[in-house]
Design a protein around this motif. Structure first.
Motif, PDB file in Angstrom:
ATOM      1  N   PRO A   6       1.086  -1.033   0.355  1.00 27.15           N
ATOM      2  CA  PRO A   6       0.217  -0.219  -0.027  1.00 27.15           C
ATOM      3  C   PRO A   6       1.116   0.933   0.495  1.00 27.15           C
ATOM      4  O   PRO A   6       0.426   1.732  -0.363  1.00 27.15           O
ATOM      5  CB  PRO A   6      -0.918  -0.106   1.000  1.00 27.15           C
ATOM      6  N   TYR A   7       1.764   1.296   0.564  1.00 25.46           N
ATOM      7  CA  TYR A   7       2.805   2.563   0.455  1.00 25.46           C
ATOM      8  C   TYR A   7       4.049   2.065  -0.504  1.00 25.46           C
ATOM      9  O   TYR A   7       4.902   3.375  -0.411  1.00 25.46           O
ATOM     10  CB  TYR A   7       3.490   1.943   1.445  1.00 25.46           C
ATOM     11  N   MET A  54       4.596  11.212   4.668  1.00 27.45           N
ATOM     12  CA  MET A  54       3.631  10.853   4.206  1.00 27.45           C
ATOM     13  C   MET A  54       3.534   8.614   4.621  1.00 27.45           C
ATOM     14  O   MET A  54       2.167   8.681   5.045  1.00 27.45           O
ATOM     15  CB  MET A  54       3.580  10.664   3.036  1.00 27.45           C
ATOM     16  N   VAL A  55       4.136   8.263   4.622  1.00 28.16           N
ATOM     17  CA  VAL A  55       4.286   6.748   4.487  1.00 28.16           C
ATOM     18  C   VAL A  55       3.425   6.732   6.080  1.00 28.16           C
ATOM     19  O   VAL A  55       2.468   5.639   6.718  1.00 28.16           O
ATOM     20  CB  VAL A  55       5.421   6.585   4.180  1.00 28.16           C
ATOM     21  N   GLN A  58       0.238   7.473   6.484  1.00 26.79           N
ATOM     22  CA  GLN A  58      -0.947   6.023   5.921  1.00 26.79           C
ATOM     23  C   GLN A  58      -0.691   5.447   7.354  1.00 26.79           C
ATOM     24  O   GLN A  58      -1.520   4.395   7.325  1.00 26.79           O
ATOM     25  CB  GLN A  58      -0.649   5.969   4.928  1.00 26.79           C
ATOM     26  N   LYS A  59       0.227   4.712   8.753  1.00 26.66           N
ATOM     27  CA  LYS A  59       0.802   3.765   9.011  1.00 26.66           C
ATOM     28  C   LYS A  59      -0.571   4.800  10.253  1.00 26.66           C
ATOM     29  O   LYS A  59      -0.258   3.753  11.973  1.00 26.66           O
ATOM     30  CB  LYS A  59       1.953   3.587   8.898  1.00 26.66           C
ATOM     31  N   ARG A  60      -0.731   5.872  10.357  1.00 28.32           N
ATOM     32  CA  ARG A  60      -1.365   6.131  10.829  1.00 28.32           C
ATOM     33  C   ARG A  60      -0.298   6.057  12.305  1.00 28.32           C
ATOM     34  O   ARG A  60      -0.586   6.285  13.635  1.00 28.32           O
ATOM     35  CB  ARG A  60      -2.269   4.995  11.882  1.00 28.32           C
TER      36      ARG A  60
END
Length: 84
Positions: A6-7, A54-55, A58-60
């Protein structure tokens, strides 16, 4: 069927910006002068940190996102300040 990570797109952009920063650093060393290539190299390095942040977003992982963004902003601001 292969499933993409996903990343993967952001990670590829991060690696690409690091490679560009390395190439610009080599060019700047060959010129032996503090030129626009040094500034562009620092911008590429900051961009690499932004992609990594940003990665993390997205991983919170908020703490690592904020630390990467601050790192990128400091590099961009201070390199611009020193250049001009």
């Amino acid at each position: 069927m292969l499933v993409k990570h996903p990343y993967e797109k952001l990670q590829r952009l991060q690696v690409l910006s690091m490679i560009l920063a390395l190439v610009l650093a080599i060019v700047a060393l060959a010129q032996q002068a503090f030129s626009w290539t040094v500034l562009a190299m620092f911008y590429m390095l900051a961009l690499s940190f932004m992609f990594e942040g940003m990665v993390e977003l997205q991983k919170r992982n908020t703490f690592h996102f904020i630390s990467q963004v601050i790192r990128a902003l400091l590099i961009a601001i201070f390199s611009t300040f020193l250049f001009f």
